[in-house]
Each structure stands twice: as structure tokens, then as C-alpha cells.
Design an enzyme around this catalytic site. Structure first.
Site, PDB file in Angstrom:
ATOM      1  N   GLU A 189     -35.213  18.693 -35.665  1.00 25.34           N
ATOM      2  CA  GLU A 189     -35.036  19.468 -34.431  1.00 25.34           C
ATOM      3  C   GLU A 189     -35.987  20.652 -34.369  1.00 25.34           C
ATOM      4  O   GLU A 189     -36.545  20.964 -33.324  1.00 25.34           O
ATOM      5  CB  GLU A 189     -33.589  19.949 -34.297  1.00 25.34           C
ATOM      6  CG  GLU A 189     -32.552  18.832 -34.222  1.00 25.34           C
ATOM      7  CD  GLU A 189     -32.584  18.040 -32.918  1.00 25.34           C
ATOM      8  OE1 GLU A 189     -33.393  18.375 -32.032  1.00 25.34           O
ATOM      9  OE2 GLU A 189     -31.806  17.079 -32.799  1.00 25.34           O
ATOM     10  N   ARG A 244     -38.990  20.765 -31.537  1.00 24.26           N
ATOM     11  CA  ARG A 244     -38.821  21.792 -30.503  1.00 24.26           C
ATOM     12  C   ARG A 244     -39.696  23.023 -30.771  1.00 24.26           C
ATOM     13  O   ARG A 244     -40.357  23.529 -29.872  1.00 24.26           O
ATOM     14  CB  ARG A 244     -37.349  22.218 -30.411  1.00 24.26           C
ATOM     15  CG  ARG A 244     -36.430  21.057 -30.075  1.00 24.26           C
ATOM     16  CD  ARG A 244     -35.000  21.511 -29.866  1.00 24.26           C
ATOM     17  NE  ARG A 244     -34.082  20.380 -29.965  1.00 24.26           N
ATOM     18  CZ  ARG A 244     -32.963  20.255 -29.281  1.00 24.26           C
ATOM     19  NH1 ARG A 244     -32.584  21.188 -28.449  1.00 24.26           N
ATOM     20  NH2 ARG A 244     -32.175  19.205 -29.444  1.00 24.26           N
ATOM     21  N   ASP A 264     -33.949   5.921 -32.342  1.00 26.20           N
ATOM     22  CA  ASP A 264     -34.793   5.890 -31.143  1.00 26.20           C
ATOM     23  C   ASP A 264     -36.253   6.285 -31.360  1.00 26.20           C
ATOM     24  O   ASP A 264     -37.181   5.499 -31.144  1.00 26.20           O
ATOM     25  CB  ASP A 264     -34.163   6.740 -30.026  1.00 26.20           C
ATOM     26  CG  ASP A 264     -33.730   8.138 -30.483  1.00 26.20           C
ATOM     27  OD1 ASP A 264     -33.863   8.468 -31.679  1.00 26.20           O
ATOM     28  OD2 ASP A 264     -33.250   8.915 -29.628  1.00 26.20           O
ATOM     29  N   GLU A 281     -34.541  11.541 -20.825  1.00 28.70           N
ATOM     30  CA  GLU A 281     -35.215  10.246 -21.085  1.00 28.70           C
ATOM     31  C   GLU A 281     -35.567   9.465 -19.824  1.00 28.70           C
ATOM     32  O   GLU A 281     -36.650   8.869 -19.732  1.00 28.70           O
ATOM     33  CB  GLU A 281     -34.386   9.385 -22.037  1.00 28.70           C
ATOM     34  CG  GLU A 281     -34.343   9.897 -23.476  1.00 28.70           C
ATOM     35  CD  GLU A 281     -33.413  11.083 -23.674  1.00 28.70           C
ATOM     36  OE1 GLU A 281     -32.543  11.303 -22.794  1.00 28.70           O
ATOM     37  OE2 GLU A 281     -33.552  11.802 -24.686  1.00 28.70           O
ATOM     38  N   THR A 301     -41.755  13.903 -28.918  1.00 31.45           N
ATOM     39  CA  THR A 301     -40.468  13.429 -28.411  1.00 31.45           C
ATOM     40  C   THR A 301     -39.674  14.540 -27.726  1.00 31.45           C
ATOM     41  O   THR A 301     -38.607  14.292 -27.178  1.00 31.45           O
ATOM     42  CB  THR A 301     -39.649  12.758 -29.535  1.00 31.45           C
ATOM     43  OG1 THR A 301     -38.545  12.057 -28.959  1.00 31.45           O
ATOM     44  CG2 THR A 301     -39.156  13.767 -30.560  1.00 31.45           C
TER      45      THR A 301
HETATM   46  C1  DMJ Z   1     -34.522  15.695 -27.408  1.00 31.83           C
HETATM   47  O1  DMJ Z   1     -34.339  16.673 -28.345  1.00 31.83           O
HETATM   48  C2  DMJ Z   1     -35.553  14.710 -27.824  1.00 31.83           C
HETATM   49  O2  DMJ Z   1     -35.996  14.005 -26.732  1.00 31.83           O
HETATM   50  C3  DMJ Z   1     -35.055  13.748 -28.864  1.00 31.83           C
HETATM   51  O3  DMJ Z   1     -35.986  12.766 -29.189  1.00 31.83           O
HETATM   52  C4  DMJ Z   1     -33.813  13.061 -28.369  1.00 31.83           C
HETATM   53  N1  DMJ Z   1     -32.834  13.997 -27.913  1.00 31.83           N
HETATM   54  C5  DMJ Z   1     -33.208  15.091 -27.065  1.00 31.83           C
HETATM   55  C6  DMJ Z   1     -33.137  14.827 -25.607  1.00 31.83           C
HETATM   56  O4  DMJ Z   1     -32.175  13.988 -25.184  1.00 31.83           O
END
Ligand code: DMJ
Length: 732
Positions: free
Chosen positions: A362, A366, A495, A630, A719
Site C-alpha cells: 500500500e 500510493r 488481481d 477499477e 495500480t
Molecule cells: C487501489 O489501492 C489499487 O487500485 C489496488 O490495486 C486495488 N485496490 C485499490 C482500489 O480499489
């Protein structure tokens, strides 16, 4: 009849020993007292005087000692890694040497040099050594031995590009650095509560999560009662907020100071015709951002997340998560003033020198991702320095026996550990930090970051236990083997493994064949095991495999897949990837439009029975919406590649629904509990950082007519929607 109760031999023995030792202590105390009494009055006074003097000195010098000790502990984090580097990482893998060799000195020097000066050396050993052992147990005992020396030689040719391409300097204006150290918006609403708010998507324990969420909802309800705010009629309050939408003219006030499209990689690109409709839509996204920012600024400034209903904040890592995640969105949306304020906070207030556990994944996607992309967009070195700082502090996570990283790192102490209940890491987490660490290596010309994450990919590549390219959800940090085998999903915990296979391949200039192979095999695995169509409307969806039993359940998280498949097809992968992307995009759209609020549930159950009923069902515990990105992310990709206006319209509908059901009048947006109840969707009082970092950014890019704004041929989005440059192809 019954045998007599057995004597507890061990208990008796212990009791004897205990009483003996007690008597000894008593004797010792008595003899001490006798000796004290035998001293002369002068001797006793002298001893008492010396003791008092020592106590006073201790009290006087404590503050400066503790300050020095904190410095040493901060430096220990860096020293720990540089020590490893000195001890064993010097041999640079073949191919990297010539390119990296000369650059390492100057690039690394300014970043770590001053912090690890010679004076620190002796202090670091004892400070770090003893702390590591007890904190992480036997697994860590091996660390010192395993350390990093083996990393370089074992990195396979498929994953390590021959050179780390030199970073390209962005041709964008630099901002003035502010000298002021004053905190802009001190929030005195109470002490930060670290670690109490979040769990990552992949780590959340469902029961615990449910409990916390229930408490949140109860708290919200209590507050609603108490304050008698317009939220009593949730829907009504939202409508009222929409009416207060800022007019386009006032929202454009600052445009002269900062171009609304700050990044123009191709100066010569012809101007795209701008439709009136898209201007309105862009403005609506900007207004939504401003509204969310208003709440954050007023009630949560500098904290991780806004709790918009209770007008307070939640802490996860205590690192201003929302602010950092939103930096590049502000830049892209052209929100000059907001960006400047946020930049000042990052420069003067954001410190990673904190005794706090952060989740590796995370914080990488981020914070590190956000800082790196903001550096690229702005050219402002301050962001790169911050990125280097957090990157280095996260590195201890990779010091495990298997080289599969631990989930958590204390960035102040430089100690990593797995979650309390397991030594497993989540597969998506360990394989979705690569884009960021690889880019950090390229920018610093320091190969360590790239080596540790490439090693993870190399290990997973050759690991048995996959099913036609599909991976289990967990991997053990001691053995390096998959665990909990037999469950295969493209949702939570797996995912972004698939997403990052493709994106790393693109980032590295398509030079790493193992990544491509794993991606292509996995897509075939998805088609073979997880793909089905619904009975009623023949919607194509991705289910899950649970020990050979198909479960027609799809997380909203899976809606990243249409975008990723389309990106692959755009980069030359088979056309049927695009066909599948189009079908899945329709399904994700249906997950929204078949709900009464027009917002998707967190998890959808698909109806396999041929009937004229609904395609999508929602279990009571799955009906929440966390403002996730998403679907709008995939809409953005599909619009870019097809130019089909329906994708914009679908995105527009989603934005309207967010405004209608999740917008809080006093500022901010909230996740909701029930997407099927438009009268009371059940505000959960939390605005996730990804709403600003991802959801609004993708909506803006979806509505923008400028196809060169963050061109998908020049940038790859991590992501968390932070754009990073695609590396120029390495020389042959
Ligand atoms: C985000 O932190 C990122 O996209 C992660 O890959 C999946 N979860 C959240 C958003 O839903």
C-alpha cells in the site's frame, strides 16, 4: 476403584525451587541492611549525596540524549541497508555494470551520504541488532546470513534488463520551493490514532472488517441523530450539494497561472477538437475534486483519510496518505492552488522518520508511486528526494529467507515482519511493487531496488503450483512456496499480479520475455477456468475457482481487467484479448446500471441459470461501494483505444451517481453500505485515498479530448493510477 490422583511432579519441584530462591533473597536483603548500618554517618551521607547528584544530572540531560538517540535510530535504517550493500552487493550483475558503474557514486552520494557518515557506524550495530531478533523471531535470524549478496548473481536474464535506462528529464516548469516551515492547517481534533483504520484490500480479515464497518455505520447513525443534519434525508442532502456545484467560470479562475494540461510530451501534436460536452464533464470532475479536497482540508489535513460525515479523520500509516495520493491528480486537473498547498505540506511536514508499521504494497503504490509520478510531471526534485527516502526505508521488507518480502515494515526502525497471524504474504502485494522500485532504480541509478523486486518475479515465475498461469493467493516468506493452493481468483489478493506482468513488460520496453510469457499463459488460464456467461443476458464474467468448484462471484476489483487486456492488445498482443476486454467492460457497466443507485457492489454474484431474471445478485454483506476506480479505469483505456463515446457516457453516469449518493454536503465523498437502497445507502463515513488518487483522475482522463495527455505510448499507470514513464528501449 479409581486410581489415586497422580502427583504433579513438575509442580512440586518448581514450588521447592521457588521457595528456596525466595529465602536466599531475604538473606541477601538482610545482610545489605546490616552493611548499610555498619557505615559511618559521613559515609552514608556521601553515598546519598552522590545518588541525588546522579538523579539531577539524568533529569537535566535526558532531552538532548533522547534527541541524539532518535537521530541515530533514523540513520540506522539507512546504515542497515548501506551496510548490506558494502558487505555484499557491490558485485553488479553482468550487463548493469558498464551503465551503472560510473553513475552510482554521484547519484547515491547526496541521497544517503550525509545520513550515514562515519560517526554513525559504531552506534548502528547495537541499535539495530538486538531490536530485530525478538521482533520477527526465527525467520529473521537467517537474515544476516542470507542478506543481499545472492541477489545480484541469481537474477535471471528474463527479468533484468541489460541496463537501467537513464531517466529522461521532463520538460515542464519547476515550481518555486517554499522556505516556510509553518503548518498550514493544523488540525487539533485529537491525537492521531495510528494503525487503527485500514487494512489493505488483500489483508483485511472479513470479520474484523465487518465489525469496524458496523461500528462506523453505528457511529454515523448516532451522529446523524445528535446533530440533526440534513443527512437525515441522505438523498435530499446530496441533491442539495449538487445544486451548489461551482460554476465553470469560477472554477477556471486559476487557469492562467497553470496550464490545465501541464504535460505535453509532444509539443507538435495537433490540437484535438474540444467538444462542449467534454469541457462540461471535465469541469464537473474538477468540481468534484475540489469538493472532496474541501472536506479533507478542513477536517483531515495532513492525515491519512477523511471521515466526511463525522467531519474528522482516520489514520492508517500517519503519512498524509490522501494528500500524497492526490498530488498528481491535482497537477493533471490543473488545480494550482491546491497543488501548491499540498506541495508545501510534503516539503515541510511529511516525514518518514516515524516509528510506524506500514504495509509494503500500500505504501509503495500510493506513496512511492505518487511521489515518483509527481516528480515526473513537475520536474520538482523535492518529490524525488522524498521518494528515495521512503523507498530506502521500505527495503528491509525484502530481507527474508526466501526473498519474498514481508507484508509490513517499520519505516522508523528498519524492521520488517509478516502479519501477526501468519508468515505468508499476499501474492498480489509482493508482485505489485515492481513498477515503482524499478523506476526508483532508474532514477537513482542504484540497482538495489530493481534487483530485489526482479528477484521476486523470477522466483514466482519458476514456482510450481500454478494452474495454467493462474496463481494462488498466498506465498510463504520462509519457504518461498505458494500456500492455500487450489483457490484461484482475479479479485482481491491476486488481481494486480496479472496487471503488473503486462505493465512491467511495457515499462521495460518489451525486453523481458518471462513477464510476457507469464501474462499470456495467465490470460489463457483465465479463459479456460474462470470465464462464463450469465443465463439471462449472456454477460461474460470472471468467476473464481475453489478447489475445482466454480464460484460465479466477481469482485469489483476484477474490473481492472478490461483495461489491462485492452492495453495488451494495443501493445501488439492477440486481438481476442481486445474482444474479451469489450465483453468484460459491458459486464462491469452492468454491475453499475443494474443497481438502484447506479453504483456497483463490492462483490457481484452472477446468475448462471437461463431465465429472464437479473444477471447480477448481491449478498447482503457485499453491497457496499468504496468509491473504487477499477471500472472507470477500464473505461478510460477502452475510450482511448476505441474512441467509442458510449464509454464516456457510462463514466459520466457513474460520476452522477457518486454525486447523488456519496457526496457529503460539508465536503468530501463517503463510501456507502448498500448500493441497492437509494433511500438510505448507508454512509460509512470514509473517503478512501484512491478516490482522489485514482477514481477522479481516470474520470478526468476519460473525458479529456487530449489523447496526448499522459499518452499510453509514453506512460504506464501503476495500480494506484500514478503514471510512470515507459523506458526508452535499451540499446541493442
Ligand atoms: C487501489 O489501492 C489499487 O487500485 C489496488 O490495486 C486495488 N485496490 C485499490 C482500489 O480499489
Amino acid at each position: 476403584m479409581y486410581p489415586p490422583p497422580r502427583k504433579d511432579f513438575i509442580a512440586l519441584t518448581l514450588s521447592d525451587q521457588h521457595s528456596r530462591s525466595y529465602n536466599n533473597g531475604k538473606h541477601r536483603r538482610q545482610s545489605c541492611w546490616r552493611k548499610w548500618k555498619q557505615l559511618s554517618r559521613l559515609q552514608r551521607s556521601l553515598i546519598l549525596f552522590l545518588l541525588a547528584l546522579l538523579l539531577i544530572c539524568g533529569l537535566l540531560f535526558y532531552p538532548s540524549f533522547s534527541e541524539q538517540w532518535r537521530d541515530v535510530s533514523d540513520r540506522a535504517v539507512r546504515e542497515d541497508w548501506d551496510g548490506d550493500w558494502e558487505r555484499g552487493l557491490k558485485p553488479v550483475p553482468p550487463g548493469v555494470g558498464p551503465a551503472v558503474g560510473p553513475a552510482v557514486g554521484p547519484a547515491v552520494g547526496p541521497a544517503v551520504g550525509p545520513a550515514v557518515g562515519p560517526a554513525v557506524g559504531p552506534a548502528v550495530g547495537p541499535a539495530v541488532g538486538p531490536a530485530v531478533g525478538p521482533a520477527v523471531g526465527p525467520a529473521v535470524g537467517l537474515m544476516g546470513v542470507v542478506a543481499m549478496p545472492e541477489v545480484a548473481p541469481t537474477v535471471g536474464p528474463g527479468f533484468l534488463p541489460k541496463v537501467i535506462p537513464e531517466p529522461q528529464r521532463p520538460k515542464v516548469p519547476f515550481l518555486h520551493k517554499s522556505q516556510t516551515k509553518k503548518r498550514l492547517f493544523p488540525n487539533k481534533r485529537g491525537p492521531p490514532r495510528l494503525q487503527d483504520g485500514n487494512e489493505s484490500d488483500s489483508q483485511a480479515k472479513p470479520a474484523e472488517k465487518e465489525r469496524v464497518e458496523k461500528e462506523d455505520v453505528e457511529k454515523v447513525e448516532e451522529e446523524e441523530e445528535e446533530e440533526k443534519k440534513p443527512l437525515v434525508s441522505w438523498r435530499g442532502a446530496i441533491i442539495e450539494a449538487i445544486q451548489a456545484t461551482e460554476s465553470p467560470s469560477s472554477a477556471h479562475e486559476n487557469d492562467a497561472a497553470m496550464p490545465s494540461v501541464p504535460v505535453k510530451p509532444k509539443d507538435t501534436a495537433p490540437l484535438a477538437p474540444v467538444s462542449v460536452k467534454s469541457v462540461d464533464r471535465l469541469e464537473t470532475v474538477r468540481e468534484a475534486f475540489r469538493h472532496a479536497w474541501k472536506g479533507y482540508k478542513e477536517f483531515a489535513w495532513g492525515h491519512d483519510e477523511l471521515k466526511p460525515v463525522s467531519k474528522s479523520y482516520g489514520e492508517w500509516f500517519g503519512l498524509g496518505l490522501t494528500l500524497v495520493d492526490a498530488l498528481d491528480t491535482m497537477w493533471i486537473l490543473g488545480l494550482t492552488e491546491e497543488f501548491k498547498e499540498a506541495r508545501k505540506w510534503v516539503e515541510t511536514e511529511l516525514s518518514f522518520s516515524k516509528n510506524v508499521d506500514v504495509n509494503l504494497f500500500e505504501s509503495t503504490i500510493r506513496i512511492l508511486g505518487g511521489l515518483l509520478s509527481t516528480y515526473h510531471l513537475t520536474g520538482d526534485e523535492m518529490f524525488l528526494e522524498k521518494a528515495k527516502d521512503i523507498g530506502l526505508r521500505l527495503m528491509p521488507a525484502f530481507k527474508t529467507p526466501s526473498k519474498i518480502p514481508f507484508s509490513d515494515v517499520n519505516i522508523g526502525k528498519g524492521i520488517a515482519h509478516p502479519p501477526r497471524w501468519t508468515s505468508d504474504s499476499t501474492l498480489a502485494e509482493v508482485t505489485s511493487v515492481q513498477l515503482e522500485f524499478r523506476e526508483l532504480s532508474r532514477l537513482t541509478q542504484d540497482p538495489r531496488y530493481q534487483e530485489v523486486v526482479n528477484e521476486v518475479m523470477r522466483l514466482v515465475h519458476k514456482l510450481p503450483g500454478k494452474r495454467d498461469g493462474l496463481v494462488p493467493m498466498f506465498i510463504n516468506t520462509n519457504s518461498g512456496q505458494f500456500t492455500h493452493k487450489g483457490v484461484f481468483t482475479l479479485g482481491a489478493r491476486a488481481d494486480s499480479y496479472y496487471e503488473y506482468l503486462l505493465k512491467q513488460w511495457i515499462q521495460g520496453g518489451k525486453t523481458e520475455p518471462d513477464l510476457l510469457e507469464d501474462y499470456l499463459v495467465a490470460v489463457e488460464g483465465v479463459k479456460k477456468h474462470l470465464l462464463r456467461t450469465t443465463g439471462p443476458s449472456k454477460l461474460t464474467f470472471i468467476g473464481e475457482l475453489n478447489h475445482n468448484r466454480f464460484n460465479p462471484k466477481m469482485d469489483h476489483l476484477v474490473c481492472f481487467l478490461p483495461g489491462t487486456l485492452a492495453l495488451g492488445a494495443h501493445n501488439g498482443l492477440p486481438d481476442d484479448h481486445m474482444d474479451l476486454a469489450l465483453q468484460l467492460m459491458e459486464t462491469c457497466h452492468q454491475m453499475y446500471v443494474q443497481m438502484e443507485t447506479g453504483l456497483s457492489p463490492e462483490i457481484a454474484q452472477f446468475n448462471l441459470q437461463p431465465s429472464d431474471g437479473r444477471d447480477v445478485h448481491v449478498k447482503p454483506a457485499d453491497g457496499h461501494n468504496l468509491l473504487r476506480p477499477e471500472t472507470v479505469e477500464s473505461l478510460f483505456y477502452l475510450y482511448r483505444f476505441t474512441k467509442d463515446a458510449k464509454y464516456r457516457d457510462w463514466g459520466w453516469d457513474i460520476l452522477q451517481s457518486f454525486n447523488k449518493y456519496t457526496r457529503v454536503p460539508s465536503g468530501g465523498y463517503t463510501s456507502i453500505s448498500n448500493v441497492r437502497d437509494p433511500v438510505n445507502p448507508g454512509p460509512r463515513d470514509k473517503m478512501e485515498s484512491f478516490f482522489l488518487g485514482e477514481t477522479l483522475k481516470y474520470l478526468y482522463l476519460l473525458f479529456s479530448d487530449d489523447m496526448e495527455l499522459l499518452s499510453l505510448d509514453q506512460y504506464v499507470f501503476n495500480t494506484e493510477a500514478h503514471p510512470l514513464p515507459i523506458w526508452p528501449s535499451p540499446p541493442i
